[in-house]
Design a protein around this motif. Sequence first.
Motif, PDB file in Angstrom:
ATOM      1  N   LEU A  30      22.769  43.721  35.927  1.00  0.00           N
ATOM      2  CA  LEU A  30      23.498  43.505  37.177  1.00  0.00           C
ATOM      3  C   LEU A  30      24.455  44.673  37.456  1.00  0.00           C
ATOM      4  O   LEU A  30      24.851  45.398  36.550  1.00  0.00           O
ATOM      5  CB  LEU A  30      24.292  42.202  37.099  1.00  0.00           C
ATOM      6  N   SER A  31      24.814  44.830  38.713  1.00  0.00           N
ATOM      7  CA  SER A  31      25.799  45.839  39.103  1.00  0.00           C
ATOM      8  C   SER A  31      27.158  45.154  39.267  1.00  0.00           C
ATOM      9  O   SER A  31      27.295  44.229  40.073  1.00  0.00           O
ATOM     10  CB  SER A  31      25.396  46.497  40.425  1.00  0.00           C
ATOM     11  N   PHE A  32      28.150  45.608  38.506  1.00  0.00           N
ATOM     12  CA  PHE A  32      29.479  44.998  38.520  1.00  0.00           C
ATOM     13  C   PHE A  32      30.427  45.859  39.356  1.00  0.00           C
ATOM     14  O   PHE A  32      30.604  47.044  39.086  1.00  0.00           O
ATOM     15  CB  PHE A  32      30.000  44.831  37.098  1.00  0.00           C
ATOM     16  N   LEU A  33      31.037  45.222  40.357  1.00  0.00           N
ATOM     17  CA  LEU A  33      31.938  45.915  41.278  1.00  0.00           C
ATOM     18  C   LEU A  33      33.330  45.309  41.171  1.00  0.00           C
ATOM     19  O   LEU A  33      33.489  44.088  41.119  1.00  0.00           O
ATOM     20  CB  LEU A  33      31.459  45.763  42.727  1.00  0.00           C
ATOM     21  N   THR A  34      34.336  46.160  41.156  1.00  0.00           N
ATOM     22  CA  THR A  34      35.707  45.653  41.107  1.00  0.00           C
ATOM     23  C   THR A  34      36.620  46.591  41.891  1.00  0.00           C
ATOM     24  O   THR A  34      36.156  47.575  42.490  1.00  0.00           O
ATOM     25  CB  THR A  34      36.178  45.470  39.652  1.00  0.00           C
ATOM     26  N   GLU A  35      37.905  46.281  41.888  1.00  0.00           N
ATOM     27  CA  GLU A  35      38.898  47.074  42.619  1.00  0.00           C
ATOM     28  C   GLU A  35      40.142  47.236  41.754  1.00  0.00           C
ATOM     29  O   GLU A  35      40.240  46.698  40.646  1.00  0.00           O
ATOM     30  CB  GLU A  35      39.268  46.363  43.918  1.00  0.00           C
ATOM     31  N   GLU A  36      41.115  47.961  42.277  1.00  0.00           N
ATOM     32  CA  GLU A  36      42.411  48.081  41.620  1.00  0.00           C
ATOM     33  C   GLU A  36      43.233  46.845  41.978  1.00  0.00           C
ATOM     34  O   GLU A  36      43.784  46.737  43.081  1.00  0.00           O
ATOM     35  CB  GLU A  36      43.125  49.357  42.066  1.00  0.00           C
ATOM     36  N   TYR A  37      43.281  45.887  41.061  1.00  0.00           N
ATOM     37  CA  TYR A  37      43.943  44.601  41.307  1.00  0.00           C
ATOM     38  C   TYR A  37      44.592  44.135  40.011  1.00  0.00           C
ATOM     39  O   TYR A  37      44.234  43.122  39.437  1.00  0.00           O
ATOM     40  CB  TYR A  37      42.880  43.594  41.790  1.00  0.00           C
ATOM     41  N   PRO A  38      45.559  44.937  39.514  1.00  0.00           N
ATOM     42  CA  PRO A  38      46.171  44.617  38.224  1.00  0.00           C
ATOM     43  C   PRO A  38      47.033  43.365  38.295  1.00  0.00           C
ATOM     44  O   PRO A  38      47.642  43.095  39.341  1.00  0.00           O
ATOM     45  CB  PRO A  38      47.038  45.869  37.961  1.00  0.00           C
ATOM     46  N   PRO A  39      47.084  42.568  37.225  1.00  0.00           N
ATOM     47  CA  PRO A  39      46.540  42.818  35.879  1.00  0.00           C
ATOM     48  C   PRO A  39      45.119  42.287  35.664  1.00  0.00           C
ATOM     49  O   PRO A  39      44.649  42.257  34.545  1.00  0.00           O
ATOM     50  CB  PRO A  39      47.518  42.037  34.993  1.00  0.00           C
ATOM     51  N   PHE A  40      44.441  41.885  36.745  1.00  0.00           N
ATOM     52  CA  PHE A  40      43.118  41.280  36.581  1.00  0.00           C
ATOM     53  C   PHE A  40      42.026  42.323  36.391  1.00  0.00           C
ATOM     54  O   PHE A  40      41.137  42.150  35.555  1.00  0.00           O
ATOM     55  CB  PHE A  40      42.817  40.371  37.775  1.00  0.00           C
ATOM     56  N   ASN A  41      42.077  43.399  37.166  1.00  0.00           N
ATOM     57  CA  ASN A  41      41.136  44.510  37.009  1.00  0.00           C
ATOM     58  C   ASN A  41      41.779  45.773  37.553  1.00  0.00           C
ATOM     59  O   ASN A  41      42.309  45.781  38.663  1.00  0.00           O
ATOM     60  CB  ASN A  41      39.805  44.234  37.728  1.00  0.00           C
ATOM     61  N   PHE A  42      41.758  46.831  36.745  1.00  0.00           N
ATOM     62  CA  PHE A  42      42.381  48.088  37.147  1.00  0.00           C
ATOM     63  C   PHE A  42      41.951  49.191  36.186  1.00  0.00           C
ATOM     64  O   PHE A  42      41.361  48.925  35.136  1.00  0.00           O
ATOM     65  CB  PHE A  42      43.905  47.964  37.177  1.00  0.00           C
TER      66      PHE A  42
END
Length: 256
Positions: A30-42
């Motif tokens: 799968l292709s995993f996409l995220t954003e700068e959303y600390p502390p959850f994803n960064f």
Amino acid sequence: MHHAIRLLLLFLTVLPGITAPLAQEKLSSLSFLTEEYPPFNFTRDGKVQGIAVDLLLSAAALEGQSISRESIRVYPWTRAYAMALRGHNMVLFSTTRTEEREPLFHWVGPIAPMRIVLIALKQQHIHVESLADLQNKQIGVVTNDIGEEVLTQLGLADQLQPNASADLLLKMMARGRIDLWAYEETVAKWLIKESGMSFDDFEVVYLLREAELYYAFSRDVPEALRVQLQHSLDTLKTPLADETSSWATITQKYLH
């Protein structure tokens, strides 16, 4: 003899069609996409991390699978959201699960609870007890973020200042260019601290919505993969003996 050879050739022809789907039933496909959303994803020092990232990697490991941090792509939220809606075999996180978004994705989680709030500078002395108090207020929102969605549904679209960058919205509020900023409370506090400012200079003036963050799967992802990840997440949230759960340990690592 020729009959046996024909059967063998037929079997070898059909075999790839049988094994190929099985081979693709991997989370790493799968292709995993995220954003700068600390502390959850960064990202920090070029490394993708955060509560949602560590949970994802730990859940995959429980299934005997491997997802590399390097394979997780970081984009501005607006772009990542559009890609996930259009995409093939996409997973977007951390995504607020709402009634409006429910039919757009399949959902695995929750990752964590969250609060969408309106934040203001204390020195502005803004008090909001009802939506009527928001008249003539300029509100900063991240484009396609849950804050924009909620405020638009409340009929406040004309007062919104959309931007792709949460950091820029924070600077606009600090300089008095917008009155309020609609964002997730924990993330906003993190960004304020990272920017060198103190949350003591700001205040939460209104709670817009409480919800939960999830992994949002594009609707073409095989059900088996979603079931695998959900099962592993549930396992990570289960305390062992008198110990805290792996989910709690990961969360505390970033929140404290």
